[in-house]
Design a protein around this motif. Structure first.
Motif, PDB file in Angstrom:
ATOM      1  N   ARG A  13       0.821  -1.254  -0.138  1.00 46.15           N
ATOM      2  CA  ARG A  13      -0.055   0.021  -0.120  1.00 46.15           C
ATOM      3  C   ARG A  13       1.057   1.344  -0.132  1.00 46.15           C
ATOM      4  O   ARG A  13       1.771   1.269  -0.942  1.00 46.15           O
ATOM      5  CB  ARG A  13      -0.895  -0.156   1.210  1.00 46.15           C
ATOM      6  N   ASP A  14       0.584   2.193   1.160  1.00 52.11           N
ATOM      7  CA  ASP A  14       1.553   3.323   1.196  1.00 52.11           C
ATOM      8  C   ASP A  14       2.493   3.276   2.075  1.00 52.11           C
ATOM      9  O   ASP A  14       2.881   4.249   2.710  1.00 52.11           O
ATOM     10  CB  ASP A  14       0.676   4.506   1.072  1.00 52.11           C
ATOM     11  N   HIS A  15       2.795   1.981   2.879  1.00 45.46           N
ATOM     12  CA  HIS A  15       3.481   1.908   3.834  1.00 45.46           C
ATOM     13  C   HIS A  15       4.895   1.592   3.563  1.00 45.46           C
ATOM     14  O   HIS A  15       5.930   2.296   4.161  1.00 45.46           O
ATOM     15  CB  HIS A  15       3.390   0.321   4.632  1.00 45.46           C
ATOM     16  N   TYR A  16       5.411   1.004   2.322  1.00 47.94           N
ATOM     17  CA  TYR A  16       6.405   0.860   1.625  1.00 47.94           C
ATOM     18  C   TYR A  16       6.844   0.527   0.340  1.00 47.94           C
ATOM     19  O   TYR A  16       5.650  -0.227  -0.131  1.00 47.94           O
ATOM     20  CB  TYR A  16       7.738   0.031   2.594  1.00 47.94           C
ATOM     21  N   ASP A  17       7.890   0.691  -0.496  1.00 49.82           N
ATOM     22  CA  ASP A  17       8.021   0.744  -1.707  1.00 49.82           C
ATOM     23  C   ASP A  17       9.626   0.603  -2.020  1.00 49.82           C
ATOM     24  O   ASP A  17      10.215   1.338  -2.051  1.00 49.82           O
ATOM     25  CB  ASP A  17       7.255   1.607  -2.614  1.00 49.82           C
ATOM     26  N   TYR A  18      10.129  -0.917  -1.997  1.00 52.86           N
ATOM     27  CA  TYR A  18      11.487  -1.022  -2.043  1.00 52.86           C
ATOM     28  C   TYR A  18      11.854  -1.727  -3.700  1.00 52.86           C
ATOM     29  O   TYR A  18      11.163  -2.534  -3.912  1.00 52.86           O
ATOM     30  CB  TYR A  18      12.089  -1.645  -1.179  1.00 52.86           C
ATOM     31  N   TRP A  19      12.749  -1.476  -4.147  1.00 48.03           N
ATOM     32  CA  TRP A  19      13.369  -1.858  -5.322  1.00 48.03           C
ATOM     33  C   TRP A  19      14.811  -2.475  -5.160  1.00 48.03           C
ATOM     34  O   TRP A  19      15.615  -2.025  -4.505  1.00 48.03           O
ATOM     35  CB  TRP A  19      13.450  -0.908  -6.648  1.00 48.03           C
ATOM     36  N   GLY A  20      15.064  -3.578  -6.000  1.00 47.21           N
ATOM     37  CA  GLY A  20      16.351  -4.105  -6.002  1.00 47.21           C
ATOM     38  C   GLY A  20      17.199  -3.103  -7.310  1.00 47.21           C
ATOM     39  O   GLY A  20      16.628  -2.441  -7.641  1.00 47.21           O
ATOM     40  N   GLN A  21      18.427  -3.572  -7.296  1.00 50.78           N
ATOM     41  CA  GLN A  21      19.240  -2.966  -8.205  1.00 50.78           C
ATOM     42  C   GLN A  21      19.286  -3.522  -9.815  1.00 50.78           C
ATOM     43  O   GLN A  21      19.760  -2.979 -10.660  1.00 50.78           O
ATOM     44  CB  GLN A  21      20.837  -3.021  -7.817  1.00 50.78           C
ATOM     45  N   GLY A  22      18.653  -4.429  -9.666  1.00 53.10           N
ATOM     46  CA  GLY A  22      18.527  -5.232 -11.081  1.00 53.10           C
ATOM     47  C   GLY A  22      19.443  -6.273 -11.652  1.00 53.10           C
ATOM     48  O   GLY A  22      20.522  -6.115 -11.109  1.00 53.10           O
ATOM     49  N   THR A  23      19.061  -7.150 -12.298  1.00 53.16           N
ATOM     50  CA  THR A  23      19.825  -8.047 -12.869  1.00 53.16           C
ATOM     51  C   THR A  23      19.554  -8.378 -14.458  1.00 53.16           C
ATOM     52  O   THR A  23      18.573  -8.476 -14.846  1.00 53.16           O
ATOM     53  CB  THR A  23      19.629  -9.553 -12.032  1.00 53.16           C
ATOM     54  N   GLN A  24      20.727  -8.493 -15.020  1.00 52.05           N
ATOM     55  CA  GLN A  24      20.741  -8.481 -16.655  1.00 52.05           C
ATOM     56  C   GLN A  24      20.187  -9.917 -17.104  1.00 52.05           C
ATOM     57  O   GLN A  24      20.759 -10.886 -16.637  1.00 52.05           O
ATOM     58  CB  GLN A  24      21.697  -8.019 -17.351  1.00 52.05           C
ATOM     59  N   VAL A  25      19.220 -10.028 -17.902  1.00 52.68           N
ATOM     60  CA  VAL A  25      18.701 -11.340 -18.525  1.00 52.68           C
ATOM     61  C   VAL A  25      18.834 -11.058 -20.000  1.00 52.68           C
ATOM     62  O   VAL A  25      18.363 -10.134 -20.745  1.00 52.68           O
ATOM     63  CB  VAL A  25      17.397 -11.693 -18.258  1.00 52.68           C
ATOM     64  N   THR A  26      19.756 -11.815 -20.824  1.00 48.50           N
ATOM     65  CA  THR A  26      19.881 -11.657 -22.169  1.00 48.50           C
ATOM     66  C   THR A  26      19.487 -13.031 -22.634  1.00 48.50           C
ATOM     67  O   THR A  26      20.170 -13.876 -22.452  1.00 48.50           O
ATOM     68  CB  THR A  26      21.421 -11.322 -22.459  1.00 48.50           C
ATOM     69  N   VAL A  27      18.816 -13.193 -23.780  1.00 51.08           N
ATOM     70  CA  VAL A  27      18.219 -14.255 -24.453  1.00 51.08           C
ATOM     71  C   VAL A  27      18.636 -13.871 -25.853  1.00 51.08           C
ATOM     72  O   VAL A  27      18.174 -13.234 -26.682  1.00 51.08           O
ATOM     73  CB  VAL A  27      16.746 -14.429 -24.407  1.00 51.08           C
ATOM     74  N   SER A  28      19.640 -14.867 -26.392  1.00 50.90           N
ATOM     75  CA  SER A  28      20.406 -14.631 -27.651  1.00 50.90           C
ATOM     76  C   SER A  28      21.071 -15.842 -27.926  1.00 50.90           C
ATOM     77  O   SER A  28      21.609 -16.668 -27.200  1.00 50.90           O
ATOM     78  CB  SER A  28      21.449 -13.474 -27.595  1.00 50.90           C
ATOM     79  N   SER A  29      20.966 -16.470 -29.232  1.00 51.69           N
ATOM     80  CA  SER A  29      21.735 -17.364 -29.642  1.00 51.69           C
ATOM     81  C   SER A  29      23.286 -17.156 -30.211  1.00 51.69           C
ATOM     82  O   SER A  29      23.977 -17.713 -30.894  1.00 51.69           O
ATOM     83  CB  SER A  29      21.000 -17.967 -31.057  1.00 51.69           C
TER      84      SER A  29
END
Length: 116
Positions: free
Chosen positions: A100-116
């Motif tokens: 709700r409006d109590h908290y909102d946190y994010w991580g720093q992210g991780t890259q996902v690459t799908v490619s041949s």
């Protein structure tokens, strides 16, 4: 101090699988939602999958049937099992924990690459 740390990203061929993990620390997140967003270059960040503590899950239409979100409230963790990956799944994946409006946190992210 609250931290969300993602892991499990990498390079995978089309049709392959990856499992993302997000470990949250510094607070108790079991009453709120946890989930995954992604952002591809030049695109807006979008919801991939989210799970509410009661067990309700939301998925983007583009990943339904291929991705599965789960969480472990004891470990304050959320996971994303990604199967049958496609090049269009390439993005930075972010973990989010919010309530709700109590908290909102994010991580720093991780890259996902799908490619041949």
């Amino acid at each position: 101090q609250v931290q969300l740390v993602e892991s499990g990203g990498g390079l995978v061929q089309p049709g392959g699988s990856l499992r993302l993990s997000c470990a949250a620390s510094g607070s108790n997140f079991r009453f709120g939602a946890m989930g995954w967003y992604r952002q591809a270059p030049g695109q807006q960040r979008e919801l991939v999958a989210a799970i509410i503590s009661a067990g309700n899950k939301n998925y983007a239409d583009s990943v339904k049937g291929r991705f599965t979100v789960s969480r472990d409230n004891y470990k304050n963790a959320v996971y994303l099992q990604m199967n049958d990956l496609k090049p269009e799944d390439t993005a930075v994946y972010y973990c989010r924990a919010w309530y709700r409006d109590h908290y909102d946190y994010w991580g720093q992210g991780t890259q996902v690459t799908v490619s041949s």
